[in-house]
Design a protein around this motif. Structure first.
Motif, mmCIF file in Angstrom:
data_model
loop_
_atom_site.group_PDB
_atom_site.id
_atom_site.type_symbol
_atom_site.label_atom_id
_atom_site.label_comp_id
_atom_site.label_asym_id
_atom_site.label_seq_id
_atom_site.Cartn_x
_atom_site.Cartn_y
_atom_site.Cartn_z
ATOM 1 N N ILE A 20 33.013 -27.813 -50.353
ATOM 2 C CA ILE A 20 34.213 -27.815 -51.195
ATOM 3 C C ILE A 20 33.964 -28.632 -52.463
ATOM 4 O O ILE A 20 34.322 -28.214 -53.570
ATOM 5 C CB ILE A 20 35.433 -28.354 -50.413
ATOM 6 N N ALA A 21 33.322 -29.794 -52.315
ATOM 7 C CA ALA A 21 33.030 -30.647 -53.479
ATOM 8 C C ALA A 21 32.142 -29.922 -54.477
ATOM 9 O O ALA A 21 32.409 -29.943 -55.688
ATOM 10 C CB ALA A 21 32.380 -31.950 -53.022
ATOM 11 N N VAL A 22 31.106 -29.265 -53.990
ATOM 12 C CA VAL A 22 30.198 -28.514 -54.877
ATOM 13 C C VAL A 22 30.958 -27.373 -55.554
ATOM 14 O O VAL A 22 30.816 -27.148 -56.761
ATOM 15 C CB VAL A 22 28.978 -27.987 -54.089
ATOM 16 N N LEU A 23 31.762 -26.657 -54.809
ATOM 17 C CA LEU A 23 32.543 -25.545 -55.351
ATOM 18 C C LEU A 23 33.467 -26.020 -56.483
ATOM 19 O O LEU A 23 33.522 -25.408 -57.550
ATOM 20 C CB LEU A 23 33.360 -24.880 -54.240
ATOM 21 N N ILE A 24 34.164 -27.121 -56.259
ATOM 22 C CA ILE A 24 35.061 -27.658 -57.289
ATOM 23 C C ILE A 24 34.268 -28.045 -58.534
ATOM 24 O O ILE A 24 34.684 -27.753 -59.660
ATOM 25 C CB ILE A 24 35.873 -28.856 -56.746
#
Length: 182
Positions: A20-24
């Motif tokens: 999720i962090a990478v996606l954001i």
């Protein structure tokens, strides 16, 4: 239960949290984590952590007006972002619908600001509009989930939400928490 649950959740969900962090970071410039002051136990403010799902320049006055209308009406508490909100980043809507944006709040649980189960913490400008009887929801530590969420959530009105939260605050027990979590 809170400490074991939050530590287990963070450990088991670590790959998902990183994804999720990478996606954001890929879809939107700026920080991955968003902090916001919320009203907690006994009305004390604390910093709540979430994955950022809005653009950096998002106008928050829109939400303030929207929540004020919900507090003073008998309409179901539908979310503002249910209607293609242009402030939401790509994939942010999915994170919100699945409540994945809330996962960093397990850190709030470990810090003692929140519990796994309890009333959802409100924003200070929302709390300022509460009637005296409605402030009884602050008699319980705020939670990641609660009686309101498992009793209809967005199909309930603001007054029904407050009644569910104050009922929970009066009847807190280990078994009620287990039932809500399940």
């Amino acid at each position: 239960m809170d400490i074991v649950g939050a530590l287990s959740g963070l450990f088991l969900l670590c790959p998902l949290l990183l994804l999720i962090a990478v996606l954001i970071k890929i879809v939107s410039p700026g920080p991955v984590i968003f902090s916001q002051v919320r009203v907690g136990y006994l009305g004390k403010p604390f910093k709540l952590w979430k994955f950022r799902t809005m653009k950096l320049d998002a106008d928050t006055s829109v939400h303030q007006h929207f929540s004020g209308n919900l507090i003073n009406s008998d309409r179901p508490m539908t979310k503002l972002d249910m209607n293609d909100d242009p402030r939401i980043i790509p994939f942010g809507y999915i994170l919100r619908v699945l409540s994945l944006d809330e996962l960093p709040q397990m850190v709030n649980v470990l810090r003692g600001d929140m519990s796994l189960v309890g009333p959802r913490p409100c924003l200070p400008y929302e709390a300022q509009q509460y009637l005296l009887w409605q402030t009884r929801r602050f008699d319980a530590i705020p939670g990641l989930t609660g009686l309101w969420q498992v009793s209809g959530k967005n199909r309930t009105t603001f007054k029904e939400m407050i009644r569910l939260d104050t009922t929970y605050a009066r009847k807190i027990s280990f078994w009620l928490d287990v039932k809500i979590l399940l």
